[in-house]
Structures are given as C-alpha cells and as structure tokens.
Scaffold this motif. Structure first.
Motif, mmCIF file in Angstrom:
data_model
loop_
_atom_site.group_PDB
_atom_site.id
_atom_site.type_symbol
_atom_site.label_atom_id
_atom_site.label_comp_id
_atom_site.label_asym_id
_atom_site.label_seq_id
_atom_site.Cartn_x
_atom_site.Cartn_y
_atom_site.Cartn_z
ATOM 1 N N ASP A 1 101.068 39.951 -17.237
ATOM 2 C CA ASP A 1 102.554 39.991 -17.581
ATOM 3 C C ASP A 1 103.058 38.474 -17.963
ATOM 4 N N TRP A 2 101.961 38.057 -18.481
ATOM 5 C CA TRP A 2 102.253 36.332 -18.860
ATOM 6 C C TRP A 2 103.358 36.406 -20.097
ATOM 7 N N ASN A 3 104.275 35.608 -19.927
ATOM 8 C CA ASN A 3 105.400 35.667 -21.096
ATOM 9 C C ASN A 3 105.670 34.481 -22.164
ATOM 10 N N GLY A 4 104.395 33.870 -22.015
ATOM 11 C CA GLY A 4 104.406 32.775 -23.018
ATOM 12 C C GLY A 4 104.806 31.425 -22.528
ATOM 13 N N VAL A 5 105.457 31.315 -21.534
ATOM 14 C CA VAL A 5 105.931 30.073 -20.923
ATOM 15 C C VAL A 5 104.896 29.523 -20.191
ATOM 16 N N TRP A 6 104.903 28.002 -20.821
ATOM 17 C CA TRP A 6 104.443 26.997 -20.170
ATOM 18 C C TRP A 6 104.671 26.240 -19.250
ATOM 19 N N GLN A 7 103.737 25.991 -17.967
ATOM 20 C CA GLN A 7 104.380 25.326 -16.939
ATOM 21 C C GLN A 7 103.810 23.876 -17.086
ATOM 22 N N THR A 8 104.779 22.799 -16.834
ATOM 23 C CA THR A 8 104.158 21.687 -17.012
ATOM 24 C C THR A 8 103.756 20.943 -15.533
ATOM 25 N N ALA A 9 102.950 20.223 -15.575
ATOM 26 C CA ALA A 9 102.363 19.878 -14.185
ATOM 27 C C ALA A 9 103.158 18.271 -13.596
ATOM 28 N N SER A 10 103.571 17.843 -14.636
ATOM 29 C CA SER A 10 104.281 16.286 -14.042
ATOM 30 C C SER A 10 105.330 16.216 -14.884
ATOM 31 N N LYS A 11 106.176 15.088 -14.421
ATOM 32 C CA LYS A 11 107.256 14.369 -15.064
ATOM 33 C C LYS A 11 107.008 13.856 -16.279
ATOM 34 N N SER B 1 100.230 21.126 -32.554
ATOM 35 C CA SER B 1 98.937 21.864 -32.904
ATOM 36 C C SER B 1 97.687 21.678 -32.202
ATOM 37 N N LEU B 2 97.526 20.443 -32.030
ATOM 38 C CA LEU B 2 96.133 19.964 -31.319
ATOM 39 C C LEU B 2 96.339 20.547 -29.724
ATOM 40 N N GLU B 3 97.676 20.353 -29.119
ATOM 41 C CA GLU B 3 97.873 20.859 -27.646
ATOM 42 C C GLU B 3 97.394 22.562 -27.840
ATOM 43 N N PHE B 4 98.016 23.229 -28.684
ATOM 44 C CA PHE B 4 97.813 24.725 -28.598
ATOM 45 C C PHE B 4 96.474 25.004 -28.763
ATOM 46 N N PRO C 1 91.668 34.312 -19.578
ATOM 47 C CA PRO C 1 92.931 34.775 -20.241
ATOM 48 C C PRO C 1 93.891 34.665 -19.405
ATOM 49 N N PRO C 2 95.220 34.621 -19.760
ATOM 50 C CA PRO C 2 96.222 34.612 -18.746
ATOM 51 C C PRO C 2 96.701 36.015 -18.309
ATOM 52 N N PRO C 3 97.538 36.051 -17.251
ATOM 53 C CA PRO C 3 97.603 37.281 -16.462
ATOM 54 C C PRO C 3 98.481 38.275 -17.547
ATOM 55 N N ASN D 1 101.870 36.489 -28.904
ATOM 56 C CA ASN D 1 101.237 37.693 -28.873
ATOM 57 C C ASN D 1 99.693 37.716 -28.468
ATOM 58 N N GLN D 2 99.363 36.792 -27.917
ATOM 59 C CA GLN D 2 97.852 36.488 -27.343
ATOM 60 C C GLN D 2 96.947 36.946 -28.662
ATOM 61 N N LYS D 3 96.955 36.860 -29.854
ATOM 62 C CA LYS D 3 96.054 36.894 -30.698
ATOM 63 C C LYS D 3 95.224 35.810 -30.884
ATOM 64 N N TRP D 4 94.517 35.194 -30.154
ATOM 65 C CA TRP D 4 93.899 33.916 -29.941
ATOM 66 C C TRP D 4 93.227 33.618 -31.230
ATOM 67 N N THR D 5 92.249 34.396 -31.627
ATOM 68 C CA THR D 5 91.408 34.265 -33.001
ATOM 69 C C THR D 5 92.349 33.744 -34.087
ATOM 70 N N GLU D 6 93.382 34.621 -34.533
ATOM 71 C CA GLU D 6 94.290 34.524 -35.282
ATOM 72 C C GLU D 6 95.027 33.253 -35.203
ATOM 73 N N ALA D 7 95.412 32.923 -33.854
ATOM 74 C CA ALA D 7 96.425 31.879 -33.746
ATOM 75 C C ALA D 7 95.367 30.454 -34.070
ATOM 76 N N GLU D 8 94.334 30.512 -33.483
ATOM 77 C CA GLU D 8 93.257 29.305 -33.677
ATOM 78 C C GLU D 8 93.233 28.891 -35.150
ATOM 79 N N LYS D 9 92.996 29.993 -35.950
ATOM 80 C CA LYS D 9 93.068 29.703 -37.326
ATOM 81 C C LYS D 9 94.328 29.326 -37.869
ATOM 82 N N ALA D 10 95.283 29.924 -37.334
ATOM 83 C CA ALA D 10 96.831 29.420 -37.855
ATOM 84 C C ALA D 10 97.020 28.138 -37.579
#
Length: 563
Positions: free
Chosen positions: A553-563, A535-538, A549-551, A512-521
C-alpha cells in the motif's frame, strides 16, 4: 478746512486703528517667542532626551561595548535626567506665566492653563521612565544582566508617553500657528485701512506703506508655508533672517526648531534599523498613536534560511570575523527581502526568518515576491562565497559558504503578539513550522531552495521549478509536495531544462515502483548534471527498495527522520 479736518480725523482714526492692530500683532509675536516656541522646543527636547535615554539603556545592556564607553553613557544618562527635570520646571513656569500674561488673548491663556496639568502628569510619568532607564544602565554597568533586562522590560510600560508628547507638541504648534494666523489677519486689516488713508493722503505714502507691509506679509507667508511643511514632515532649509526685530527672532526660533526636529528624525531613522518602519505604520493607529492589539489569520508565505555548517565555520574565525560574515549574509538577505516587499521577522543565530503578506505585498502576490527574492539571494550569496577570504581574513583553508533556503505558503496567524510589556509583530502557526522543517530538508536532497506546493502554485507563472518529492516533515503526518526553485520564468538555461524534464520522468517511474527503469532514468539525470543531489538521493533509495521492497500500500510518500 473741514475737508482737511476730516482728512486729519480720518488719518488719526486710521493711525489709531493701525496702532491697535500692530500692538496686538506685536503681542502675538512676543507670545510666540516667549511661550509657544519655547514650549514646542521643550516638548521636542523631552522626546529626544527620553528616546536617547532608552537607546543608552539598550546599548549599555546589549551593546557589548567596553566599560569605559558605558561609563561615559552613564554620565550622559545622569545629565539627561537633570536636563529633563530642568525642562519640566521651565515648561511649567512658561505655561503658568503665559496663562497669566494679559498680552495673550483669552483663547491662548486658557490653552496654556490646560497645558499645566498635562505637563505635570507627563512629568511624573517621564521621571518614572528616566529612573527605570537609569536603573537599567546602572545594572548593565554592574553586569547584573537579569536585573538590567528586567528594567528594560519595564520601559514598555511607558509606551503611553509618545502619544502625550505628540499631544503637547501638537497643542504648542497649534498655539503658534493660530497666533501667526491672527497676526496675518491683522496685517490684512492694516493693509485695507491704510489703503483708504493713503488713497486720500497721496501716492507716496501709499507706496511706502505697501513696501513695509509687503515685507511683513512675505515673511509671514514664508513662515506659515514653512510651518505647514514642517507639520507634514517636510523639513525645509533654514529660512533667511532679514531683520533684527520680532519677525527675525521668530524666524530664528523656527530655524532652531526645525534643526531639532531633524536631529530627532535622525535618531528615529537609527532606531528604524531595529524595527521595520512599515511594521510601525501598520500596528500604530495614526489617529490616536496607540498600538493596535490585534491578530488575524491570513495566507502568508514564510521564509527560513540557514548557513550550512556554520558551527564549524565559527570555530575557525575570531568573534569579530564571525560577526562580519554574519553581517554580510544578513545584509544580502535583508536587501533582497525588502526589495520584494518582505518583512524580516528575526535573526536566530545564523538563521533568517521572514514573511510576505498583505498589506506589504499586494493581493496574492506574496508567494511570487518571496520566490523572486530568494532567487535574487542566490547570486548575492555566491558573491559572499567569492569574497569569503577578504571577509573572514583567512588566506588558506577558507570555509565553504553555502546557504539553505525554504519557503512555505499557508494560513498563518499574523499580528501583534506578546506580553503586556513586550510585544512583537510576527507570524505563528503550522506554516511557520513547515517552512523551518523544509529548510532542513535541503540537506537530504543536496538542494539550496525548496518551496511547498501552495507557494509554487501561486507563483508558477513567474518562476521555473521542478517537483522534487512528496514527503512528511518531521513531527507532521500530512504529506507535503516539495519543489526546487530554479530561476525566474523564461530564464532557465537549456541544461537545467533538460535535467528538469528527465527528472520528472524518473520520478514518475520511481512512484510506480519500476525500480530498474527508474534507476536508469536517474542515472541519465546524473549524466546531465553529475552532482544533482535529488537524483543521488533517489538512487540510494532505489538500492534500498531493491533489497527491501516497500509495503504493497506504499503511496510514494517519504518519511523524514529528523528536523
């Protein structure tokens, strides 16, 4: 006087009838000893020798043995060639002689006459097989790898030899069983005829006769029962040889045949280490012995595992220690997979690929079986980590042993796939690629066991898990919801349960792009388990999103960059 004459006539008639039946039985026994069992023995030997020849060829080409060992195998291969030629010559002579022997009944002679042509056909094919196998051995000795592998691939063209061997063995066994049955029937006739005679002749002769025929009947029943057990694949202990006559010879020949069959079974079990017997049972038609040329689309659960940093580990170890470590790892993984009805598809370097599907798993239980197998691998791999010093021979600077695993469930093509000469029972399709990619995704989240949503939904009543993320794997556009398997259901410890619940709250805030609350969580998650990789990754992502910030229309999907 007339009564005495009548009794003598009856005695003479009964005696003549008995002698005729005994002579017929003796002829049947001689036929079994001279033709049937030797033919059965020869067919078993041919099967064993060709099987041994193929194993020798594979060991010389791919076994990695010393040249001295391979030279010994080369001599053995030439010896097998000579033995095969000798067996075929002997078998043709036996069949031809048996078809012309008047002691054999018409049915047996006709059957042996038909065997001559089949043996000649088999001889030509078998000699071709042996020549190709010997060529592979010679090329292997000369280190001509390409030519040796080509010769090995040609061995697949002789797959039709096994049904022919089986046909000849069955026919020879049928001849033996029929002769034994006919002899057994003759004995019953003898018993009935002599019962009438001995009823007039007196009790003494009656009891003497019962003693003789009782022994014969017991022996033949024991032999008949043993033959039936052998036909069903149950190899009995050696039968006692109670006489030095044809029955004793027949029992001895039977015992020899059983020992040869046991030897062949041991070779088959050894070869079963290269190919799962359950696959053989599934792809070979039991009625014809032919390979089922088919594949079908089913819902299957695919497994991939990989040793983290194995290239670096391999640089620290000798080749023997590297193989020893891999063997411990493959053994632990294979045991868990097979215990939970899975099929090991292949080993790819330090990676294991396996799958679960019907009929090996019942119904939709394949995902549950796969999840429980992977959870069982964790302590098995931890034990290898504890014993890494003994396994590798290193007393200091021992490498860290960590295995990453992944499961993906989905529609997959499963069946017999390959060329005209080389085939494999395997799985192919998009689900295989997803499972392979998810194994690599463990590196992103610092996890060791990731599954896709389809797998989790089928197994959720049997396992504990937490949702990790929604992402698109490398090379794909469709997002995949991934979960980390934690434990079998009901076995989750309180700390991990607390972490799972806190992580779910943090993940919702992040989406839900609540970055401050998400960081504390997520910081709260780290207070529960400071090394929690997801948790470290997020937290790293949130720091990035705070700057950029993401665009909208960001839907929360993360794009992996490699195999």
């Amino acid at each position: 006087m007339s009564g005495v004459v009548a009794l003598l006539v009856l005695f003479a008639a009964a005696l003549a009838f008995t002698l005729v039946l005994l002579d017929d039985s003796s002829s049947e026994l001689e036929g079994i000893e001279q033709y049937h069992l030797p033919l059965t023995k020869n067919m078993n030997l041919l099967d064993i020798y060709t099987f041994e020849m193929e194993i020798i060829a594979h060991m010389v080409v791919h076994g990695g043995s010393s040249r001295e060992s391979n030279l010994v195998r080369h001599e053995r291969a030439k010896e097998l060639m000579a033995k095969v030629d000798q067996i075929f010559e002997q078998s043709k002579n036996l069949a031809e002689k048996g078809s012309n022997d008047p002691r054999n009944d018409l049915h047996d002679r006709l059957a042996m006459a038909r065997l001559i042509g089949t043996i000649q056909t088999l001889e030509s094919q078998t000699q071709g097989f042996m020549r190709v196998a010997l060529e592979a051995v010679v090329y292997g000795l000369d280190a001509k790898t390409a030519e040796a592998n080509k010769a090995l691939s040609l061995l697949g063209e002789y797959e039709e030899l096994n049904p022919v061997f089986e046909f000849l063995r069955v026919k020879a066994t049928e001849l033996t069983a029929n002769s034994i049955l006919e002899t057994d029937q003759n004995i019953h006739h003898i018993i009935r005829a002599n019962l009438i005679l001995f009823a007039f002749a007196g009790g003494l002769g009656f009891f003497v006769f019962l003693g003789i025929t009782g022994r014969l009947q017991t022996t033949f029943r024991r032999l008949t029962s043993a033959f039936h057990e052998t036909t069903d694949g149950k190899y009995s202990e050696p039968l006692p040889v109670t006489s030095q006559d044809e029955i004793g010879d027949l029992t001895t020949s039977f015992n020899t045949m059983v020992e040869q069959l046991k030897s062949k079974e041991k070779l088959r079990e050894a070869f079963g280490q290269f190919l799962d017997p359950r696959i053989v049972a599934n792809v070979v038609n039991p009625d014809t012995g032919e390979l089922r040329q088919s594949a079908e689309r089913r819902k299957v659960t695919i497994f991939f595992s990989d040793i983290a940093g194995f290239s670096g580990i391999g640089e620290q170890l000798t080749s023997d220690n590297t193989v020893g470590l891999l063997n411990h790892y493959f053994t632990a993984a294979t045991h868990c997979i097979r215990e939970h009805h899975g099929i090991v598809d292949k080993f790819i370097g330090d990676a294991v690929m396996a799958f679960w599907a019907s009929p090996f798993s019942q119904g939709e239980s394949h995902a549950r079986d796969a999840c429980l197998a992977c959870l069982e691998m964790r302590p098995a791999f931890a034990k290898i980590e504890d014993e890494i010093s003994q396994i590798t021979g290193l007393r200091k600077n021992t490498p860290k042993f960590h295995v990453r695993m992944a499961l993906a469930t989905g529609d997959t093509l499963i069946g017999t796939i390959g060329s005209a000469t080389t085939k494999s029972f395997t799985v192919i399709g998009d689900t295989v690629n997803i499972a392979s990619r998810l194994e690599g995704v463990n590196k992103v989240y610092g996890t060791d066991l990731i599954v896709n949503e389809d797998c989790y939904r089928l197994a959720e009543v049997d396992v504990e898990a937490r949702e990790i993320d929604l992402l698109t794997v490398y090379g794909k556009t469709e997002p995949v919801r991934i979960y980390e398997l934690l434990s079998p259901v009901g076995q989750l410890d309180s700390t991990t349960a607390q972490l799972r619940d806190a992580y779910a709250i943090a993940l919702d805030l992040y989406r839900n792009q609540k970055w401050t609350e998400a960081e504390k969580a997520f910081q709260k998650c780290l207070s529960i388990r400071k090394s929690d990789g997801p948790s470290l990754e997020f937290l790293t992502r949130i720091a990035t999103f705070n700057r950029t910030p993401p665009p909208q229309d960001w839907n929360g999907v993360w794009q992996t960059a490699s195999k």
